[in-house]
Scaffold this motif. Structure first.
Motif, PDB file in Angstrom:
ATOM      1  N   LEU A  34       0.820  -1.206   0.000  1.00  0.00           N
ATOM      2  CA  LEU A  34       0.000   0.000   0.000  1.00  0.00           C
ATOM      3  C   LEU A  34       0.856   1.259   0.000  1.00  0.00           C
ATOM      4  N   ARG A  35       1.918   1.241   0.795  1.00  0.00           N
ATOM      5  CA  ARG A  35       2.726   2.449   0.981  1.00  0.00           C
ATOM      6  C   ARG A  35       3.803   2.627  -0.079  1.00  0.00           C
ATOM      7  N   HIS A  36       4.265   1.508  -0.656  1.00  0.00           N
ATOM      8  CA  HIS A  36       5.368   1.572  -1.632  1.00  0.00           C
ATOM      9  C   HIS A  36       5.045   0.717  -2.857  1.00  0.00           C
ATOM     10  N   PRO A  37       3.986   1.047  -3.569  1.00  0.00           N
ATOM     11  CA  PRO A  37       3.599   0.222  -4.720  1.00  0.00           C
ATOM     12  C   PRO A  37       4.563   0.396  -5.889  1.00  0.00           C
ATOM     13  N   GLY A  73      -3.982  -1.708  -9.726  1.00  0.00           N
ATOM     14  CA  GLY A  73      -3.297  -2.272 -10.878  1.00  0.00           C
ATOM     15  C   GLY A  73      -2.686  -3.639 -10.696  1.00  0.00           C
ATOM     16  N   ALA A  74      -2.851  -4.267  -9.524  1.00  0.00           N
ATOM     17  CA  ALA A  74      -2.336  -5.628  -9.341  1.00  0.00           C
ATOM     18  C   ALA A  74      -3.237  -6.629 -10.059  1.00  0.00           C
ATOM     19  N   VAL A 100      -3.933   3.156  -1.921  1.00  0.00           N
ATOM     20  CA  VAL A 100      -2.613   2.714  -2.365  1.00  0.00           C
ATOM     21  C   VAL A 100      -1.901   3.927  -2.957  1.00  0.00           C
ATOM     22  N   ALA A 101      -0.662   4.123  -2.531  1.00  0.00           N
ATOM     23  CA  ALA A 101       0.061   5.354  -2.872  1.00  0.00           C
ATOM     24  C   ALA A 101       0.751   5.267  -4.234  1.00  0.00           C
ATOM     25  N   GLY A 102       0.059   4.692  -5.218  1.00  0.00           N
ATOM     26  CA  GLY A 102       0.673   4.576  -6.534  1.00  0.00           C
ATOM     27  C   GLY A 102       0.108   3.395  -7.306  1.00  0.00           C
TER      28      GLY A 102
END
Length: 212
Positions: free
Chosen positions: A112-115, A174-175, A138-140
């Motif tokens: 979540l923090r570093h996608p 986007g996963a 999600v941050a990205g």
């Protein structure tokens, strides 16, 4: 920095690295045993050990601040292993994140923090942190990262609805999601989940070799 145990192929010979994060009350050996069952060649495994066998003190469904500063320190330990992997020649596109229970929760929070685009992620009985009803973002962009989420509808520690919410949240970022929910009463990595992990690693390894 957390102690990191390693097994599998030497980094210079492996096509893929697995960053394996154990659960509460465990040691990296638990995931070593899982790795033996998965039996995926061409992989180098890196497994950090939590101080006192726990990454953070309270349940993951408590408010985030209830698990600080340990949660931030644990996320920093994941970053430190990723730095080691980079020095060993594994960019994130050749890294699969794999965690069980508290380790899966920690890796879900990290995503979540570093996608970014990883080779894959396997979150085995875990989800993002925060109380029921938490609204998280999600941050990205996860940019097509294949993510396996596997759990049981009867698990006593991780609510199945949180796993569903995590799948929806990561999928929306986007996963490429594979969600497996069984009715196993045990809190463990069962044989069907091992098979799903094996398939994820085989796919990731094939993609890594095609890119070489």
């Amino acid at each position: 920095m957390a102690r990191v145990e390693r097994w599998g192929d030497p980094p210079a010979e492996a096509g893929l690295a697995v960053l394996a994060v154990h659960g509460r009350g465990q040691e990296p050996v638990y995931l070593w045993e899982v790795a033996q069952r998965v039996a995926a060649g061409g992989t180098a495994w890196y497994a950090p050990a939590a101080p006192g066998r726990t990454w953070y003190p309270q349940r993951f469904t408590e408010p985030l601040e209830a698990n600080e500063p340990d949660l931030s320190a644990a996320l920093g330990a994941v970053d430190a292993v990723l730095d080691t992997l980079a020095r060993d020649g594994f960019g994130v596109e050749r890294v699969v994140l794999l965690g069980f229970s508290q380790g899966a929760c920690l890796l879900a929070e990290h995503l979540l923090r570093h996608p970014r685009r990883y080779a894959g992620a396997a979150l085995l009985t875990g989800g993002f942190a925060g109380p029921p009803g938490s609204t998280r973002t999600v941050a990205g962009d996860l940019a097509g990262t294949p993510v396996l989420l596997a759990t049981s509808s009867r698990d006593a520690w991780v609510p199945v609805e949180r796993v569903r919410e995590t799948a929806a949240l990561l999928g929306g970022a986007g996963a490429e999601i594979t969600l497996r929910i069984d009715d196993d009463p045990e809190h463990h990595v069962n044989d069907d989940t091992v098979a799903a992990v094996r398939a994820l690693l085989a796919r990731a390894l094939g993609a890594s070799q095609s890119a070489c």
